[in-house]
Design a protein around this motif. Structure first.
Motif, mmCIF file in Angstrom:
data_model
loop_
_atom_site.group_PDB
_atom_site.id
_atom_site.type_symbol
_atom_site.label_atom_id
_atom_site.label_comp_id
_atom_site.label_asym_id
_atom_site.label_seq_id
_atom_site.Cartn_x
_atom_site.Cartn_y
_atom_site.Cartn_z
ATOM 1 N N ARG A 324 0.533 -0.932 0.131
ATOM 2 C CA ARG A 324 -0.233 0.378 -0.295
ATOM 3 C C ARG A 324 1.241 1.171 -0.797
ATOM 4 N NH1 ARG A 324 -4.896 -0.648 4.189
ATOM 5 N NH2 ARG A 324 -5.263 1.308 2.911
ATOM 6 N N PRO A 325 1.301 1.556 -1.082
ATOM 7 C CA PRO A 325 2.367 2.856 -1.321
ATOM 8 C C PRO A 325 1.222 4.204 -0.574
ATOM 9 C CG PRO A 325 1.047 2.416 -2.987
ATOM 10 C CD PRO A 325 1.273 1.294 -2.435
ATOM 11 N N LYS A 326 1.879 5.354 0.007
ATOM 12 C CA LYS A 326 1.470 6.132 0.650
ATOM 13 C C LYS A 326 1.319 7.478 -0.731
ATOM 14 C CE LYS A 326 0.804 3.927 4.144
ATOM 15 N NZ LYS A 326 -0.526 3.970 5.316
ATOM 16 N N LEU A 327 0.244 7.861 -0.046
ATOM 17 C CA LEU A 327 -0.174 9.020 -1.049
ATOM 18 C C LEU A 327 -0.251 10.590 0.162
ATOM 19 C CD1 LEU A 327 -1.138 7.179 -3.040
ATOM 20 C CD2 LEU A 327 -2.739 9.401 -4.177
ATOM 21 N N PRO A 328 0.496 11.467 -0.039
ATOM 22 C CA PRO A 328 0.134 12.388 1.302
ATOM 23 C C PRO A 328 -0.536 13.156 1.351
ATOM 24 C CG PRO A 328 1.884 13.099 -0.931
ATOM 25 C CD PRO A 328 1.980 11.371 -0.766
ATOM 26 N N LYS A 329 -1.565 12.866 1.923
ATOM 27 C CA LYS A 329 -2.950 14.050 2.177
ATOM 28 C C LYS A 329 -2.858 14.494 3.428
ATOM 29 C CE LYS A 329 -5.385 9.961 3.762
ATOM 30 N NZ LYS A 329 -6.371 8.943 3.924
ATOM 31 N N ARG A 330 -3.760 15.535 3.913
ATOM 32 C CA ARG A 330 -4.021 16.032 5.007
ATOM 33 C C ARG A 330 -3.977 14.559 6.199
ATOM 34 N NH1 ARG A 330 -3.105 21.004 5.525
ATOM 35 N NH2 ARG A 330 -3.411 22.871 3.811
ATOM 36 N N ARG A 331 -4.460 15.164 7.174
ATOM 37 C CA ARG A 331 -5.358 14.179 8.459
ATOM 38 C C ARG A 331 -6.384 15.159 7.974
ATOM 39 N NH1 ARG A 331 -0.217 12.467 7.460
ATOM 40 N NH2 ARG A 331 1.080 12.383 8.784
ATOM 41 N N GLN A 332 -7.040 15.529 7.756
ATOM 42 C CA GLN A 332 -8.125 16.217 8.150
ATOM 43 C C GLN A 332 -8.466 18.037 6.767
ATOM 44 O OE1 GLN A 332 -8.765 17.295 12.120
ATOM 45 N NE2 GLN A 332 -7.943 18.946 12.585
ATOM 46 N N GLY A 333 -9.291 17.963 6.695
ATOM 47 C CA GLY A 333 -9.568 19.156 5.907
ATOM 48 C C GLY A 333 -10.155 20.245 6.333
ATOM 49 N N VAL A 334 -9.516 21.344 5.633
ATOM 50 C CA VAL A 334 -9.614 22.292 6.611
ATOM 51 C C VAL A 334 -10.575 23.486 6.410
ATOM 52 C CG1 VAL A 334 -7.781 22.300 6.036
ATOM 53 C CG2 VAL A 334 -8.819 23.451 3.851
ATOM 54 N N GLY A 335 -11.141 24.542 7.160
ATOM 55 C CA GLY A 335 -12.634 24.739 7.255
ATOM 56 C C GLY A 335 -12.607 26.097 6.202
ATOM 57 N N LEU A 336 -11.598 26.150 5.916
ATOM 58 C CA LEU A 336 -11.533 27.315 5.105
ATOM 59 C C LEU A 336 -11.247 27.446 3.052
ATOM 60 C CD1 LEU A 336 -12.349 31.030 5.085
ATOM 61 C CD2 LEU A 336 -9.803 30.942 6.442
ATOM 62 N N GLN A 337 -11.466 27.575 2.515
ATOM 63 C CA GLN A 337 -11.028 27.873 1.277
ATOM 64 C C GLN A 337 -9.833 29.332 0.839
ATOM 65 O OE1 GLN A 337 -11.510 24.957 -1.140
ATOM 66 N NE2 GLN A 337 -12.865 24.382 0.883
ATOM 67 N N TRP A 338 -9.020 28.786 -0.382
ATOM 68 C CA TRP A 338 -8.033 29.268 -0.486
ATOM 69 C C TRP A 338 -9.003 30.680 -1.141
ATOM 70 C CZ3 TRP A 338 -7.155 30.340 -5.137
ATOM 71 C CH2 TRP A 338 -7.352 29.248 -5.966
ATOM 72 N N GLU A 339 -9.771 30.697 -1.823
ATOM 73 C CA GLU A 339 -10.439 31.238 -3.117
ATOM 74 C C GLU A 339 -10.580 32.262 -1.751
ATOM 75 O OE1 GLU A 339 -10.775 27.610 -4.634
ATOM 76 O OE2 GLU A 339 -11.145 28.035 -2.596
ATOM 77 N N SER A 340 -11.035 32.387 -0.734
ATOM 78 C CA SER A 340 -11.546 33.680 0.495
ATOM 79 C C SER A 340 -11.015 34.600 0.471
ATOM 80 C CB SER A 340 -11.932 33.252 1.827
ATOM 81 O OG SER A 340 -10.698 32.825 2.093
ATOM 82 N N VAL A 341 -8.696 34.163 0.391
ATOM 83 C CA VAL A 341 -7.871 35.291 0.404
ATOM 84 C C VAL A 341 -7.506 36.041 -0.719
ATOM 85 C CG1 VAL A 341 -5.372 34.875 0.599
ATOM 86 C CG2 VAL A 341 -6.243 33.427 1.354
ATOM 87 N N ILE A 342 -8.778 36.033 -1.648
ATOM 88 C CA ILE A 342 -8.155 36.846 -3.169
ATOM 89 C C ILE A 342 -9.590 37.542 -3.770
ATOM 90 C CG2 ILE A 342 -6.519 35.446 -4.267
ATOM 91 C CD1 ILE A 342 -8.531 34.551 -5.929
ATOM 92 N N GLN A 343 -10.129 37.212 -2.221
ATOM 93 C CA GLN A 343 -12.027 38.035 -1.968
ATOM 94 C C GLN A 343 -11.686 39.951 -2.281
ATOM 95 O OE1 GLN A 343 -14.998 36.446 -2.340
ATOM 96 N NE2 GLN A 343 -15.370 38.449 -3.425
ATOM 97 N N ALA A 344 -11.935 40.402 -3.381
ATOM 98 C CA ALA A 344 -11.325 41.649 -3.272
ATOM 99 C C ALA A 344 -12.044 42.688 -2.894
ATOM 100 C CB ALA A 344 -11.594 41.863 -4.909
#
Length: 344
Positions: A324-344
């Protein structure tokens, strides 16, 4: 739609600057009639990078780093940053951005400080983004000033987000290739700082790699100083390999790879997760505050993280033969999407 303008401040290294490019591309996808102005330093990678999108441009200010410097150099750096502060005021006044985004590094300091001090008058939005699990000194300072701060990894005082991947490096929406196991194609990436040591450790493994599978193929981003040595090594051991310093086809290499062996800079981590490939991380041992090791630990199983001194065939063979090769992934999801950073 009314033209919007964003300033992306920071750079010096690829990790800072190319993170800014990813956010700039996303901003222009959302607001296609807009413009992005990068502000960096002439000694940084941003001065050597061509921006192909005509809606992007770049300007420069004076700035120097202070970490690890002598007292004299720190004083000189502060005066340099002061000069850059006044240059940044002029740029802010001429561009009149809706959003000022700091992406870290000493190149961001004069611009973000100037934007913060004039915000009550000019009303522009200011945000800072840090790529790593241990935010840099500049971004920690800005977070303490009350500027909204975001990070690609969990860190006190920063809101955790996924980092966007540059357009040219995104996983194909259609026809994406699945990896095969055991691996037939291996991608090796040493990073801009730590390529030489990783290359040397990897070359010592080539005889065993050929014995493991004579038909294996390697794609190797060697760095500028190791290109010919690596090519010769592959030829000597009769291993099929493509060696290169830089490529604008990295998305193709990610897709062709069945296994990636790489440093753990933040952008590389998110690109590998984007392409859903097994990865053995070999963190750069001299990264500030060991942030590469912490980046890797945040997304990958510990047995798939090897120090340079542990990069030995006995360990690689065990991983190559794993079911079972290991794919890197987050332990848990994030609650905030990166799109909010560029909200003008």
């Amino acid at each position: 739609m009314k033209e919007l303008r964003m300033i992306v401040a920071g750079g010096g290294t690829g990790g800072h600057f190319f993170c800014g490019v990813a956010f700039a591309e996303a901003f222009l996808e959302r607001y296609p009639q807009s413009k992005v102005v990068f502000v960096g330093v002439r000694q940084g990678i941003e001065a050597r990078t061509h921006l192909s999108d005509p809606r992007m441009s770049i300007r420069f200010v004076q700035a120097r780093g202070v970490l690890g410097k002598s007292v004299f150099d720190k004083v000189f750096a502060l005066f340099t940053i002061l000069g850059g502060f006044f240059q940044a005021l002029g740029i802010l006044w001429s561009v009149r951005p809706r959003l000022v985004l700091g992406v870290g590094g000493y190149a961001s300091v004069p611009v973000i400080l100037a934007a913060w001090m004039t915000r009550p008058l000019m009303r522009w939005n200011i945000r800072v983004i840090d790529q790593n699990s241990v935010p840099g000194l500049a971004n920690r300072l800005f977070a303490r000033l009350g500027i909204p701060a975001y990070s690609g990894f969990a860190s006190p005082g920063f809101r955790e987000i996924d980092l966007p991947v540059r357009r040219a490096l995104r996983r194909p929406q259609e026809g994406a290739r699945d990896f095969v196991w055991p691996p037939k194609n291996i991608l090796v990436m040493g990073g801009s700082q730590g390529a030489k040591a990783l290359n040397q450790a990897w070359i010592r493994l080539l005889p065993d790699l050929r014995n493991f599978d004579p038909d294996i193929q390697v794609f190797h981003q060697t760095g500028a100083h190791s290109l010919e040595n690596c090519r010769s090594a592959y030829e000597n051991f009769q291993i099929r390999a493509e060696c290169f310093v830089f490529s604008d086809k990295m998305a193709d290499y990610y897709q062709a790879a069945d296994l990636i062996i790489a440093r753990a800079g933040a952008l590389s981590v998110f690109e590998i997760m984007e392409h859903q490939r097994p990865c053995i991380f070999v963190p750069f041992p001299f990264a500030t505050h060991q942030h590469q090791l912490r980046n890797a630990e945040a997304v990958q199983s510990s047995d798939w993280i090897l120090l340079e001194t542990d990069l030995k065939w006995s360990k690689l063979e065990r991983l190559f033969n794993s079911d079972r090769p290991k794919l890197p992934k987050r332990r848990q999801g994030v609650g905030l999407q990166w799109e909010s950073v560029i909200q003008a």
